[in-house]
Design an enzyme around this catalytic site. Sequence first.
Site, PDB file in Angstrom:
ATOM      1  N   LYS A   1       0.937  -2.424   2.093  1.00 61.71           N
ATOM      2  CA  LYS A   1      -0.844  -2.324   1.661  1.00 61.71           C
ATOM      3  C   LYS A   1      -1.101  -1.381   1.071  1.00 61.71           C
ATOM      4  CE  LYS A   1      -4.992  -3.388   3.884  1.00 61.71           C
ATOM      5  NZ  LYS A   1      -5.829  -3.564   4.837  1.00 61.71           N
TER       6      LYS A   1
ATOM      7  N   CYS B   1      -8.114  -5.287  14.481  1.00 63.28           N
ATOM      8  CA  CYS B   1      -8.713  -3.925  14.413  1.00 63.28           C
ATOM      9  C   CYS B   1     -10.088  -3.703  15.099  1.00 63.28           C
ATOM     10  CB  CYS B   1      -8.643  -3.348  12.853  1.00 63.28           C
ATOM     11  SG  CYS B   1      -8.748  -1.435  12.934  1.00 63.28           S
TER      12      CYS B   1
ATOM     13  N   LYS C   1       0.558   0.994   5.931  1.00 66.51           N
ATOM     14  CA  LYS C   1      -0.794   0.919   5.257  1.00 66.51           C
ATOM     15  C   LYS C   1      -1.362   2.293   5.099  1.00 66.51           C
ATOM     16  CE  LYS C   1      -5.496  -0.486   6.371  1.00 66.51           C
ATOM     17  NZ  LYS C   1      -6.215  -1.018   7.485  1.00 66.51           N
TER      18      LYS C   1
ATOM     19  N   TYR D   1      -6.763 -12.350  -2.655  1.00 68.54           N
ATOM     20  CA  TYR D   1      -7.928 -13.239  -2.921  1.00 68.54           C
ATOM     21  C   TYR D   1      -8.063 -13.949  -4.180  1.00 68.54           C
ATOM     22  CZ  TYR D   1      -9.281  -9.246   0.366  1.00 68.54           C
ATOM     23  OH  TYR D   1      -9.557  -8.461   1.542  1.00 68.54           O
TER      24      TYR D   1
ATOM     25  N   CYS E   1     -10.938   3.074  13.179  1.00 73.33           N
ATOM     26  CA  CYS E   1     -10.117   1.917  13.708  1.00 73.33           C
ATOM     27  C   CYS E   1      -9.480   2.397  15.222  1.00 73.33           C
ATOM     28  CB  CYS E   1      -8.843   1.920  12.666  1.00 73.33           C
ATOM     29  SG  CYS E   1      -9.292   1.449  10.943  1.00 73.33           S
TER      30      CYS E   1
ATOM     31  N   SER F   1      -8.646  -5.625  -1.997  1.00 70.62           N
ATOM     32  CA  SER F   1      -9.912  -6.071  -2.470  1.00 70.62           C
ATOM     33  C   SER F   1      -9.932  -5.094  -3.804  1.00 70.62           C
ATOM     34  CB  SER F   1     -11.015  -5.691  -1.418  1.00 70.62           C
ATOM     35  OG  SER F   1     -11.140  -4.254  -0.909  1.00 70.62           O
TER      36      SER F   1
ATOM     37  N   CYS G   1     -12.498  -1.548  13.763  1.00 69.19           N
ATOM     38  CA  CYS G   1     -13.421  -0.635  12.865  1.00 69.19           C
ATOM     39  C   CYS G   1     -14.672  -1.257  12.484  1.00 69.19           C
ATOM     40  CB  CYS G   1     -12.805  -0.264  11.351  1.00 69.19           C
ATOM     41  SG  CYS G   1     -11.779  -1.304  10.746  1.00 69.19           S
TER      42      CYS G   1
END
Length: 333
Positions: free
Chosen positions: A257, A129, A204, A322, A139, A283, A131
């Site tokens: 996502k 991407c 997404k 994560y 993006c 996140s 961004c």
Amino acid sequence: MRELNITLPGRDRPRRLRRSRAVRDLVAETHLSPNQFVLPHFVLPTDGAEEPVSAMPGISCMGVERLLPQVESDLALGIRSVLLFGQPPPGTKAPDGRAAADDAGAVQRAVKRLKDVFGDELVVMTDVCICAYTDHGHCGLIEGGDVDNDLSLRPLVDTALSHARAGADIVAPSDMMDGRVGAIRDALDAHGHQGVAILAYTAKYASAYYGPFREAADSAPSEGDRQGYQMDCRNALEAIREAELDEQEGADMLMVKPALPYLDVISAMRAATAKPLAAYNVSGEYSAVKAAAERGWLEEARVVRENLLAIARAGADLIITYHCRDALREKWL
Ligand code: PBG
Ligand code: ZN
């Protein structure tokens, strides 16, 4: 007092198969393996640098030299796949995000070093991407006040090619421009990278759960939002249409996502495709668990296990999360 007439259960008693840990394990339908985890990394342009992400306890942005020992210890835990995000050198963000395709960029150098050191022991995926590299933080490329789909394909293709030259095993376009999977597949094939796979960010969603990531990647849009290209959270059938397009365009794997607020989409997508399906536990999903755990409001070990199992049960093969380092190190699964 009148005696209540209670009807007893019939011959079928589900509790028989819950009586001991061993019986429960015997009939468990869902299992997690370290093989299915992908750990994201934020790669800084300064090789020796390390900066903790304040909203993501336990996660730091790292330069290449810090990343290598981290990946080595993660490999020892069984984490065999990474997904790399990059940042450009200070002062190099530009309207066209050209630093994303720099062969000497942070991601490209990290890919080279990781593949040199770990070879095929490690699967190296790169987020494709622009961004984090555009001065406006979108993006794609801005033309007449709007993100122009077709103009944006060029820098995305160039970025994917640059990652492939560096040695990436899998490129993962996250921009949500129409047609980018096909454009990247054609370019990879034309340049001798037939073996590089594409993991498409198929569904997404425009999500508030990306907040902490945008701090880590320094990729928040300076104006407007991403609703003109990322999916609307009211839609699920649209995800199936995206899956059809990505498959036609040559995606090797598909992704949903975020993960937990979209388990229905994961489940529907699982039924609609025979390709490997990834889910990105993003996140904000991580930060929410960490914050509640720090306050003692949730038991982190059990919540993480339950969340990751839910994502797998919904139908995800790969889980980008994560949490995986903590979960494996502390044996939460
Ligand atoms: C950018 C990108 C984002 C994430 C992955 N790639 C953020 C966004 O779209 O704003 C989110 C990852 C996360 O929140 O963990 N293309
Ligand atoms: Zn982006």
